[in-house]
Design a protein around this motif. Structure first.
Motif, PDB file in Angstrom:
ATOM      1  N   MET A   1      34.772  46.679  77.790  1.00  0.00           N
ATOM      2  CA  MET A   1      33.931  45.805  78.243  1.00  0.00           C
ATOM      3  C   MET A   1      33.122  46.029  79.439  1.00  0.00           C
ATOM      4  SD  MET A   1      34.818  43.452  76.394  1.00  0.00           S
ATOM      5  CE  MET A   1      34.129  41.828  77.086  1.00  0.00           C
ATOM      6  N   GLY A   2      33.527  46.774  80.387  1.00  0.00           N
ATOM      7  CA  GLY A   2      32.574  47.088  81.509  1.00  0.00           C
ATOM      8  C   GLY A   2      31.591  48.113  81.172  1.00  0.00           C
ATOM      9  N   ASP A   3      31.778  48.799  79.991  1.00  0.00           N
ATOM     10  CA  ASP A   3      30.668  49.634  79.548  1.00  0.00           C
ATOM     11  C   ASP A   3      29.448  48.854  79.009  1.00  0.00           C
ATOM     12  OD1 ASP A   3      31.885  51.710  80.761  1.00  0.00           O
ATOM     13  OD2 ASP A   3      33.127  52.261  78.917  1.00  0.00           O
ATOM     14  N   GLU A   4      29.668  47.544  78.439  1.00  0.00           N
ATOM     15  CA  GLU A   4      28.520  47.057  77.685  1.00  0.00           C
ATOM     16  C   GLU A   4      27.467  46.841  78.614  1.00  0.00           C
ATOM     17  OE1 GLU A   4      30.238  43.665  76.067  1.00  0.00           O
ATOM     18  OE2 GLU A   4      31.325  44.592  74.546  1.00  0.00           O
ATOM     19  N   PRO A   5      26.139  47.028  77.909  1.00  0.00           N
ATOM     20  CA  PRO A   5      24.903  46.602  78.962  1.00  0.00           C
ATOM     21  C   PRO A   5      24.789  45.334  79.308  1.00  0.00           C
ATOM     22  CG  PRO A   5      24.325  47.378  76.735  1.00  0.00           C
ATOM     23  CD  PRO A   5      25.750  47.602  76.585  1.00  0.00           C
ATOM     24  N   ASP A   6      24.178  44.946  80.186  1.00  0.00           N
ATOM     25  CA  ASP A   6      23.894  43.623  80.640  1.00  0.00           C
ATOM     26  C   ASP A   6      22.457  43.273  80.188  1.00  0.00           C
ATOM     27  OD1 ASP A   6      23.788  41.017  81.499  1.00  0.00           O
ATOM     28  OD2 ASP A   6      23.405  41.627  83.861  1.00  0.00           O
ATOM     29  N   PHE A   7      22.400  42.359  79.104  1.00  0.00           N
ATOM     30  CA  PHE A   7      21.139  41.906  78.399  1.00  0.00           C
ATOM     31  C   PHE A   7      20.366  40.872  79.048  1.00  0.00           C
ATOM     32  CE2 PHE A   7      23.343  44.467  75.207  1.00  0.00           C
ATOM     33  CZ  PHE A   7      22.495  45.363  74.930  1.00  0.00           C
ATOM     34  N   SER A   8      21.111  39.916  80.099  1.00  0.00           N
ATOM     35  CA  SER A   8      20.818  38.869  80.704  1.00  0.00           C
ATOM     36  C   SER A   8      19.351  38.973  81.550  1.00  0.00           C
ATOM     37  CB  SER A   8      21.521  38.149  81.555  1.00  0.00           C
ATOM     38  OG  SER A   8      22.077  39.305  82.716  1.00  0.00           O
ATOM     39  N   SER A   9      19.056  40.119  81.851  1.00  0.00           N
ATOM     40  CA  SER A   9      17.913  40.250  82.441  1.00  0.00           C
ATOM     41  C   SER A   9      16.590  40.492  81.533  1.00  0.00           C
ATOM     42  CB  SER A   9      17.754  41.670  83.304  1.00  0.00           C
ATOM     43  OG  SER A   9      18.153  42.672  82.461  1.00  0.00           O
ATOM     44  N   LEU A  10      16.643  40.313  80.338  1.00  0.00           N
ATOM     45  CA  LEU A  10      15.673  40.333  79.420  1.00  0.00           C
ATOM     46  C   LEU A  10      15.232  38.808  79.211  1.00  0.00           C
ATOM     47  CD1 LEU A  10      17.195  42.738  76.403  1.00  0.00           C
ATOM     48  CD2 LEU A  10      15.338  43.347  78.168  1.00  0.00           C
ATOM     49  N   PRO A  11      13.745  38.776  78.529  1.00  0.00           N
ATOM     50  CA  PRO A  11      13.100  37.629  78.565  1.00  0.00           C
ATOM     51  C   PRO A  11      13.902  36.925  77.355  1.00  0.00           C
ATOM     52  CG  PRO A  11      11.599  39.511  78.759  1.00  0.00           C
ATOM     53  CD  PRO A  11      12.808  40.202  78.522  1.00  0.00           C
ATOM     54  N   LEU A  12      13.991  35.731  77.405  1.00  0.00           N
ATOM     55  CA  LEU A  12      14.678  34.762  76.393  1.00  0.00           C
ATOM     56  C   LEU A  12      14.230  35.257  74.909  1.00  0.00           C
ATOM     57  CD1 LEU A  12      16.625  32.708  75.915  1.00  0.00           C
ATOM     58  CD2 LEU A  12      14.708  31.023  76.157  1.00  0.00           C
ATOM     59  N   THR A  13      12.874  35.303  74.776  1.00  0.00           N
ATOM     60  CA  THR A  13      12.238  35.661  73.473  1.00  0.00           C
ATOM     61  C   THR A  13      12.854  36.961  72.962  1.00  0.00           C
ATOM     62  OG1 THR A  13      10.170  36.622  74.437  1.00  0.00           O
ATOM     63  CG2 THR A  13      10.296  34.226  73.739  1.00  0.00           C
ATOM     64  N   ASP A  14      12.898  38.044  73.732  1.00  0.00           N
ATOM     65  CA  ASP A  14      13.541  39.332  73.693  1.00  0.00           C
ATOM     66  C   ASP A  14      14.926  39.042  72.998  1.00  0.00           C
ATOM     67  OD1 ASP A  14      10.888  40.165  73.986  1.00  0.00           O
ATOM     68  OD2 ASP A  14      11.601  41.106  75.849  1.00  0.00           O
ATOM     69  N   ARG A  15      15.932  38.485  73.900  1.00  0.00           N
ATOM     70  CA  ARG A  15      17.118  38.368  73.437  1.00  0.00           C
ATOM     71  C   ARG A  15      17.075  37.418  72.314  1.00  0.00           C
ATOM     72  NH1 ARG A  15      19.989  35.692  77.765  1.00  0.00           N
ATOM     73  NH2 ARG A  15      18.020  34.791  78.394  1.00  0.00           N
ATOM     74  N   TRP A  16      16.173  36.669  71.896  1.00  0.00           N
ATOM     75  CA  TRP A  16      16.223  35.681  70.726  1.00  0.00           C
ATOM     76  C   TRP A  16      16.128  36.406  69.528  1.00  0.00           C
ATOM     77  CZ3 TRP A  16      16.542  30.466  71.852  1.00  0.00           C
ATOM     78  CH2 TRP A  16      16.343  29.535  70.659  1.00  0.00           C
ATOM     79  N   VAL A  17      15.621  37.677  69.679  1.00  0.00           N
ATOM     80  CA  VAL A  17      15.646  38.538  68.245  1.00  0.00           C
ATOM     81  C   VAL A  17      16.353  39.947  68.391  1.00  0.00           C
ATOM     82  CG1 VAL A  17      13.250  37.406  67.570  1.00  0.00           C
ATOM     83  CG2 VAL A  17      13.368  39.396  68.929  1.00  0.00           C
ATOM     84  N   HIS A  18      17.033  39.945  69.145  1.00  0.00           N
ATOM     85  CA  HIS A  18      17.911  41.153  69.421  1.00  0.00           C
ATOM     86  C   HIS A  18      18.689  41.286  68.133  1.00  0.00           C
ATOM     87  CE1 HIS A  18      20.227  44.316  71.667  1.00  0.00           C
ATOM     88  NE2 HIS A  18      19.322  44.092  72.552  1.00  0.00           N
ATOM     89  N   LYS A  19      18.804  42.980  68.234  1.00  0.00           N
ATOM     90  CA  LYS A  19      19.854  43.264  66.991  1.00  0.00           C
ATOM     91  C   LYS A  19      21.346  43.119  67.023  1.00  0.00           C
ATOM     92  CE  LYS A  19      19.987  48.014  68.608  1.00  0.00           C
ATOM     93  NZ  LYS A  19      19.570  49.412  68.329  1.00  0.00           N
ATOM     94  N   VAL A  20      21.716  42.830  68.449  1.00  0.00           N
ATOM     95  CA  VAL A  20      23.079  42.593  68.413  1.00  0.00           C
ATOM     96  C   VAL A  20      23.169  41.015  68.576  1.00  0.00           C
ATOM     97  CG1 VAL A  20      25.015  42.695  70.235  1.00  0.00           C
ATOM     98  CG2 VAL A  20      23.468  44.449  69.912  1.00  0.00           C
ATOM     99  N   TRP A  21      24.254  40.678  67.483  1.00  0.00           N
ATOM    100  CA  TRP A  21      24.254  39.074  67.232  1.00  0.00           C
ATOM    101  C   TRP A  21      25.009  38.139  68.514  1.00  0.00           C
ATOM    102  CZ3 TRP A  21      29.011  36.478  67.803  1.00  0.00           C
ATOM    103  CH2 TRP A  21      29.954  37.219  67.901  1.00  0.00           C
ATOM    104  N   LYS A  22      25.684  39.151  69.285  1.00  0.00           N
ATOM    105  CA  LYS A  22      26.045  38.470  70.665  1.00  0.00           C
ATOM    106  C   LYS A  22      25.150  38.096  71.376  1.00  0.00           C
ATOM    107  CE  LYS A  22      31.107  40.291  70.427  1.00  0.00           C
ATOM    108  NZ  LYS A  22      31.994  41.044  71.138  1.00  0.00           N
TER     109      LYS A  22
END
Length: 916
Positions: A1-22
């Motif tokens: 769990m600790g090895d998973e990258p943190d995507f919260s810093s990405l813009p909302l629109t980039d996370r909106w279309v991210h390939k990872v469903w989570k």
């Protein structure tokens, strides 16, 4: 769990279309929170999703069901906290995914969010575009998508109703859903049809009912019966535009029901009919090409068939407007047809044509209404009903104002049947109209109803009272009271009864006062006198004027310039004479003319124009009282116009007399009152005499009607008696003729019986044979040899006796008539070539009277010869010749028997006897 990258810093629109469903799921959740936290619909967070609406297509149709659920929730928040632009820019990207992947979802939360998103799309704009996007899903290959779409449509129409959401596009596609192979789709289609029936009732049936199977129709009818008992449906969900309109509406007044304002819900919902749902159809191509030729035919069947073909072409829910002038002229002409079947069919054609055209039929009303009302004289119920239905539909296509002229003219028709039919039509119009008639129209209707009250027929009198009671229901009893003056109490009570039971759709509503309207001030006159520059000079003398009768403001303004004038004309009169009016209106008009040469006559400030122009005086009479008039002038009444000229009070009037309000002296006022009393007394006497005259005329008319009815009944009875007598004479004649025929047939029967008995006797005597010949058996009784009788085994035999007995048995089941002609009774009566003559000449052997069957004699065949040798043992050529002659005679006897049988059958047929 600790090895998973943190995507919260990405813009909302980039996370909106991210390939990872989570990541997408978290972005959807974060977006929903940001949408809910916005201050208004113009927040910056909405901008990226408005600029790129394709972001929502992936969110609502996410491949991961968990992420899709959050994406649907985010889209609902986007629409809920956004504005109209948020829905209109994104719906073309989201409706199809919502239907194909949201509504059929296995997750209840996702399915609920998809349906909520569709409703929000409707809220922000309108239901039409969303429904248009839903309709292609009804043809989807997956039954679960079709069923989910139908269920969504059920929710939409249940929430918004058929008035906000147009049902026509869905009704056209409904038959295809009923024919689907999947039972869930058919069940959803049935639920949608039931929902439509809650709002539209039977008006929806012409759109799809004919395409259903009989079993589906019966199932729907059973569901419709359950819905009929429910109360009328109401809109449960409102568009944002409707919500804003309701918020702007003023609050209900005190004592007024909640929601009964301009947007209130107490108003009766408008009924939806098939005309509003159907598409206009061009029926001119369906009209038979030979319609006008057949309508002008001399045969009534051709005319009726032409009208039936026209009716089949016009009987559609909605007709496209076209050139129907010639058709309406032909239908109007058919109203004068002598055949009632043609008249009935023509009336039905007018009904469906007016129903299909509605307001477009108004230009044809004047062509057909008069002929139809003229035909109301028909007493046959079916014809009267067809004519009444045609008139009702013409009225619904026009208005009461357009039809009223024709109705009032036919209410005075000389034919009582026409008058009664027109009266019933007017009553139906008053009940159905939604527009309150004008005062002139009300007066015309009331006058027509009063005339009907004095008719001789009870039906017409009751109809007149019903007309007045229905009008009273529309305009109110207070507005109707002036029209009922002069009527007796019996008629007023009858009108009140109809007023209590009448049901109308148009009611006179009191007009609210304008917001700026204020009651006139009670002390307006003194205020202007105090604040104005034209205050009378004689201030101390002002209390002498009575404050209860102020003069018109124009008179006060005209008298104000007279303040600087010398007071020498009014001073000698003292203070009491300053407030004294003129003796009468006429004196007030003449007095200034006599004093034109006086000291004040040449004053340049004296106003003279108001006498020549009556408009200021009229305006003064309508305006509220303002200021007190100048002292020494008359007040109001008949002397109002003379106030423009300074006229002093007559010296001969006593100073202590109180000023009358009307400007008349006590004597003149008493005389006027006496004249008014006499006028009222004479008016009352004239009115009473008019009532008595109307009463007598009514009784006379009633007696005339009774006399005419008695004469008609007497004539009908006389004609009936004559008809019965004619029938009785004919029956007696027929009975006598029948008796004669029966007697003649009885005699003929007796004669034929005797002939049969004689023939049997002749046959028995002719069948006796010599003793040397043995008697035949029962089956061979009366067999006669045709040619030779010897050792040869080949013989032709014929039995005359058996033939007669067989024919007798065949005839016993019918009339027991003889098969022989009377020519066979006696040999002398036989014809020249008759076999009976040969028979009698050939018979020589006596017959025993006690024998029922004749003896048989063997006759040897030989050469031809005449005669018969009856001796026993006789032979030779003579015997042979006699035998040959006897055989030939028997053959001829058989032929004669057949001919007699045919003649008897012909006689039976001619006399009227038939075989059973």
């Amino acid at each position: 769990m600790g090895d998973e990258p943190d995507f919260s810093s990405l813009p909302l629109t980039d996370r909106w279309v991210h390939k990872v469903w989570k990541v997408r799921k978290e972005a959807y959740e974060d977006g929903a929170k940001q949408f809910a936290a916005t201050a208004d619909q113009y927040a910056e967070v909405f901008r990226p999703f408005l600029q790129d609406s394709s972001l929502w297509k992936g969110a609502v149709a996410d491949s991961n069901v968990a992420a899709q659920q959050e994406g649907l929730a985010a889209y609902c928040a986007f629409l809920e906290f956004g504005g109209k632009e948020h829905g209109t820019r994104t719906r073309n990207q989201t409706v199809v995914p919502l239907v194909e992947k949201g509504l059929p979802s296995t997750r209840a939360a996702a399915k609920e969010s998809a349906l909520k998103a569709l409703l929000l799309l409707i809220d922000v704009d309108a239901p039409g575009p969303v429904i248009e996007e839903l309709l292609p899903a009804l043809s989807n290959k997956q039954p679960k998508v079709v069923a989910a779409t139908l269920n969504a449509l059920v929710t939409i129409y249940h929430s918004y109703g058929c008035k906000t959401a147009d049902p026509k596009p869905v009704l056209k596609a409904l038959p295809k859903a009923f024919g689907h192979a999947d039972k869930n789709v058919r069940a959803a289609a049935q639920s949608l049809a039931v929902e439509f029936y809650r709002w539209l009732r039977d008006a929806m049936k012409p759109m799809f009912w004919g395409d259903l199977k009989p079993t589906q129709q019966s199932d729907l009818e059973a569901q419709f019966e359950k819905v009929k008992a429910e109360p009328a449906p109401k809109q449960e969900r409102f568009l944002r535009s409707q919500q804003e309109a309701m918020a702007r509406a003023p609050p209900p007044a005190e004592g007024e029901a909640e929601g009964a304002g301009p947007e209130g819900g107490d108003e009766e919902p408008a009924e939806v009919d098939a005309f509003d749902l159907a598409e206009p159809q061009d029926v001119t191509a369906k009209i038979p090409p030979n319609f006008h030729d057949n309508l002008a035919s001399s045969k009534w069947k051709d005319r009726k068939e032409a009208l039936e073909g026209l009716y089949a072409a016009l009987n559609v829910p909605r007709i496209k407007d076209g050139d129907f002038n010639e058709i309406n002229r032909g239908l109007a002409k058919s109203m004068k047809d002598a055949n009632v079947a043609v008249v009935t069919q023509a009336a039905q054609c007018i009904q469906v044509l007016a129903k299909g055209l509605r307001s477009a039929y108004g230009k044809h009303r004047s062509v057909v209404m008069g002929p139809v009302m003229e035909r109301l004289k028909e007493k046959k119920q079916t014809v009267a009903e067809a004519l009444g239905a045609a008139l009702d539909q013409v009225f619904l296509a026009t208005s009461l104002s357009e039809c009223l002229e024709d109705i009032t003219s036919f209410l005075g028709h000389k034919n009582p049947q026409v008058k009664e039919g027109t009266m019933k039509f007017l009553i139906r119009c008053l009940r159905a109209t939604r527009t309150v008639p004008s005062k002139a129209e009300i007066g015309s209707i009331v006058e027509s109803g009063k005339k009907l009250l004095s008719e001789g027929s009870e039906g017409l009198r009751s109809g007149g009272a019903e007309i007045l009671g229905t009008v009273m229901k529309i305009v109110g009893d207070r507005a109707m009271n002036p029209h009922l003056e002069g009527l007796d109490d019996i008629r007023k009570n009858k009108i009140k009864e109809f007023f209590d039971t009448a049901e109308v759709k148009a009611k006179e509503k009191p007009k609210p006062p304008p917001p700026a309207a204020r009651p006139p001030p009670a002390a307006g006159g003194p205020k202007r006198a105090v604040g104005g520059a034209r205050k009378p000079a004689g201030g101390p003398k002002k209390p002498i004027m009575p404050p209860s009768s102020p003069s018109p403001p124009v008179a006060a303004q005209e008298s104000a310039p007279l303040a600087p004038q010398p007071t020498s004309r009014s001073a000698p009169g003292g203070a009491g004479k300053l407030g004294m009016p003129k003796s009468s209106g006429l004196a007030g008009l003449k007095a200034p003319q006599k004093r034109l040469a006086g000291p004040g006559a040449a004053s340049p400030r004296r106003p003279i124009m108001p006498d020549d122009d009556p408009a200021p005086a009229a305006a003064a009479a309508a305006a509220p009282p303002l200021a007190q008039p100048r002292l020494g002038l008359g007040r109001g009444g008949l002397a109002g116009r003379s106030l423009a000229k300074p006229t002093p009070a007559p010296v001969q009037m006593p100073p202590a007399s109180p000023p009358p309000s009307s400007g008349l002296t006590a004597v003149e006022r008493a005389e006027l009152e006496e004249l008014r009393a006499a006028n009222e007394r004479l008016t009352r006497q004239v009115e009473e005499m008019r009532h008595e005259r109307n009463k007598f005329l009514s009784e006379i008319q009633e007696l005339k009607n009774q006399n005419a009815g008695l004469i008609e009944d007497h004539t009908r009875d006389v004609l009936s008696i004559k008809a019965k007598e004619t029938q009785l004479v004919r029956a007696r004649s027929d009975a006598e003729a029948t008796e004669q025929v029966n007697e003649r047939l009885r005699r003929e029967l007796d004669r034929l019986k005797r002939a049969l008995n004689n023939a049997e006797g002749l046959a028995s005597r002719a069948g006796m044979t010599s003793p040397s010949i043995s008697s035949p058996t029962h089956d061979d009784v009366g067999i006669y040899r045709d040619h030779s009788y010897g050792a040869s085994g080949s013989r032709n035999r014929m039995s005359f006796a058996s033939t007669l007995s067989e024919e007798k048995e065949n005839g016993e089941g019918h009339y027991h008539r003889s098969k022989l002609s009377p020519d066979l009774r006696y040999g002398g009566a036989s014809g020249r070539g008759s076999p009976a003559r040969g028979f009698r000449s050939a018979v020589a052997t006596p017959v025993d009277d006690n024998m029922r069957e004749p003896s048989h004699t063997a006759v040897s065949s030989g050469s031809s010869g005449a005669g018969y040798n009856g001796g026993v043992g006789g032979g030779g050529a003579a015997a042979a010749a006699a035998a040959a002659g006897g055989v030939e005679s028997w053959k001829r006897a058989a032929e004669v028997t057949s001919q007699l049988k045919a003649r008897i059958e012909q006689m039976k047929a001619k006399q009227g006897f038939a075989r059973p």
